[in-house]
Design a protein around this motif. Sequence first.
Motif, PDB file in Angstrom:
ATOM      1  N   ALA A   1      -1.568   5.006   1.479  1.00  0.00           N
ATOM      2  CA  ALA A   1      -2.030   4.825   2.859  1.00  0.00           C
ATOM      3  C   ALA A   1      -0.870   4.784   3.846  1.00  0.00           C
ATOM      4  O   ALA A   1      -1.090   4.793   5.058  1.00  0.00           O
ATOM      5  CB  ALA A   1      -2.850   3.534   2.969  1.00  0.00           C
TER       6      ALA A   1
ATOM      7  N   LEU B   1      -3.610   7.342   8.307  1.00  0.00           N
ATOM      8  CA  LEU B   1      -5.068   7.482   8.343  1.00  0.00           C
ATOM      9  C   LEU B   1      -5.597   7.370   9.773  1.00  0.00           C
ATOM     10  O   LEU B   1      -5.080   6.583  10.564  1.00  0.00           O
ATOM     11  CB  LEU B   1      -5.722   6.393   7.472  1.00  0.00           C
TER      12      LEU B   1
ATOM     13  N   LEU C   1     -13.984   2.902   6.615  1.00  0.00           N
ATOM     14  CA  LEU C   1     -13.679   1.567   6.085  1.00  0.00           C
ATOM     15  C   LEU C   1     -13.494   0.579   7.224  1.00  0.00           C
ATOM     16  O   LEU C   1     -12.481   0.586   7.931  1.00  0.00           O
ATOM     17  CB  LEU C   1     -12.401   1.632   5.225  1.00  0.00           C
TER      18      LEU C   1
ATOM     19  N   TRP D   1      -6.418  -4.695   4.872  1.00  0.00           N
ATOM     20  CA  TRP D   1      -7.231  -3.539   5.266  1.00  0.00           C
ATOM     21  C   TRP D   1      -6.641  -2.263   4.649  1.00  0.00           C
ATOM     22  O   TRP D   1      -7.345  -1.449   4.047  1.00  0.00           O
ATOM     23  CB  TRP D   1      -7.210  -3.472   6.787  1.00  0.00           C
ATOM     24  N   LEU D   2      -5.319  -2.137   4.782  1.00  0.00           N
ATOM     25  CA  LEU D   2      -4.674  -0.936   4.228  1.00  0.00           C
ATOM     26  C   LEU D   2      -4.682  -0.965   2.698  1.00  0.00           C
ATOM     27  O   LEU D   2      -4.759   0.089   2.054  1.00  0.00           O
ATOM     28  CB  LEU D   2      -3.251  -0.799   4.781  1.00  0.00           C
TER      29      LEU D   2
ATOM     30  N   SER E   1       0.283   3.607   9.077  1.00  0.00           N
ATOM     31  CA  SER E   1      -0.505   4.496   8.218  1.00  0.00           C
ATOM     32  C   SER E   1      -0.759   5.841   8.887  1.00  0.00           C
ATOM     33  O   SER E   1      -0.777   5.937  10.116  1.00  0.00           O
ATOM     34  CB  SER E   1      -1.847   3.819   7.894  1.00  0.00           C
TER      35      SER E   1
ATOM     36  N   LEU F   1     -10.291   4.505   9.102  1.00  0.00           N
ATOM     37  CA  LEU F   1     -10.343   3.057   9.303  1.00  0.00           C
ATOM     38  C   LEU F   1     -11.156   2.742  10.554  1.00  0.00           C
ATOM     39  O   LEU F   1     -11.202   3.547  11.480  1.00  0.00           O
ATOM     40  CB  LEU F   1      -8.924   2.514   9.458  1.00  0.00           C
TER      41      LEU F   1
ATOM     42  N   TYR G   1       0.881  -1.167   0.000  1.00  0.00           N
ATOM     43  CA  TYR G   1       0.000   0.000   0.000  1.00  0.00           C
ATOM     44  C   TYR G   1       0.917   1.215   0.000  1.00  0.00           C
ATOM     45  O   TYR G   1       1.965   1.211   0.658  1.00  0.00           O
ATOM     46  CB  TYR G   1      -0.952  -0.016   1.205  1.00  0.00           C
TER      47      TYR G   1
ATOM     48  N   VAL H   1     -10.285   8.995   4.154  1.00  0.00           N
ATOM     49  CA  VAL H   1     -10.580   7.631   4.583  1.00  0.00           C
ATOM     50  C   VAL H   1     -10.272   7.493   6.076  1.00  0.00           C
ATOM     51  O   VAL H   1      -9.205   7.897   6.531  1.00  0.00           O
ATOM     52  CB  VAL H   1      -9.748   6.596   3.783  1.00  0.00           C
TER      53      VAL H   1
ATOM     54  N   ALA I   1      -7.987   0.329   1.762  1.00  0.00           N
ATOM     55  CA  ALA I   1      -7.951   1.805   1.839  1.00  0.00           C
ATOM     56  C   ALA I   1      -7.254   2.375   0.609  1.00  0.00           C
ATOM     57  O   ALA I   1      -7.657   3.417   0.068  1.00  0.00           O
ATOM     58  CB  ALA I   1      -7.240   2.249   3.113  1.00  0.00           C
ATOM     59  N   GLU I   2      -6.236   1.658   0.153  1.00  0.00           N
ATOM     60  CA  GLU I   2      -5.472   2.116  -1.006  1.00  0.00           C
ATOM     61  C   GLU I   2      -6.358   2.222  -2.255  1.00  0.00           C
ATOM     62  O   GLU I   2      -6.207   3.145  -3.052  1.00  0.00           O
ATOM     63  CB  GLU I   2      -4.305   1.142  -1.256  1.00  0.00           C
TER      64      GLU I   2
END
Length: 349
Positions: free
Chosen positions: A70, A269, A208, A220-221, A267, A237, A67, A235, A224-225
């Motif tokens: 992210a 995020l 997300l 998961w990441l 990340s 998480l 990723y 975004v 998000a990517e």
Amino acid sequence: MKHGSSEEEKGHVVDRLTALGYGSNVSGVEQTVIGAIGVLDRDREGLLEQLGALPYVERVVPVLKRYKLASREFRAEPTVVKVGKAGQGVTIGGDSLVVMAGPCSVESREQLMETAQAVRDAGATMLRGGAYKPRTSPYEFQGYGEEGLEILAEARERFGLPVVTEVMDPHDVEMVCRYADMLQIGARNMQNYTLLREVGRARTPVLLKRGGMYPTIENWLLAAEYILAGGNTDVVLCERGLPPYGDTNLRRNVLDLTAIPIVKELSHLPVIADPSHGTGKSALVSPLARASITVGADGLMIEVHPQPERALSDGAQSLDIPAFERLMRALPALAAVEGRRMAGAGVMA
Ligand code: PEP
Ligand code: MN
């Protein structure tokens, strides 16, 4: 790319990458980011130098993770996501702590208004409520669809709380954006790449949830990517628990608290925790909510129902209004220990 770089200059970078045999991915709304795909280790240094010398390139960042957008390498400082209209919006990330609260499903106008007022009065920052419900059985309550969204939008106007709600179908994204301030991607859809791409095209922030067939942190990441690569940079998480190893009568899921500090390191995020789905039992919600704050979550999602025993979905994990009020009274002191302040609704400029 530097701010204000022209289409022609962006084209130069893409052409140069193509000529060198690399793929490219152009993204970003206010600032353009061009990802070079497929760079071999031995070429990395040379490419950094070559691209860095171009006058319209702001900086060149090597990202070794799968990723990219992210990752912390791409952006060192924490992202702060703005949700909602100016004047009644909230920020997620940074030093503030958000609480998204409301029923699992929008069941009626009365039920939603009563819950919205109660959670607002208790200090919640955002209102949650499902209009499209991902139910295990097709015979279970599926949500009221657009009618439910209308009720949510009405509650937003009445109580000043930005609304987060789940979207399940890529064809519904545009419509849900007309009502909601934030789109929720449910755990079951974390690896629904068509849906991820569609919300990546939207300009509404996305929550997300972690889940899917292989709910690893990396996947998961990478999910998000997909959204970030589409140009949607807002975004957030949400850790919402993994299936337990047993004891399903005692807990429906196991909230993965370790994931929160791990993800915060990997990340930029924001990440919030959902101890409602994360445990499946109302008695466990408050303890796990507190623990989530302690391990660094940027906020909480909590299911609240005026009469949990009568809820059409997720009653067993929903707090009643007094229990939610008790939790909210406990949070400011915990937040202060972590150097955070409770985000208020409508405080954002
Ligand atoms: C929900 O938020 O009601 C929901 C269905 O969540 P999850 O996707 O985490 O199960
Ligand atoms: Mn639910």
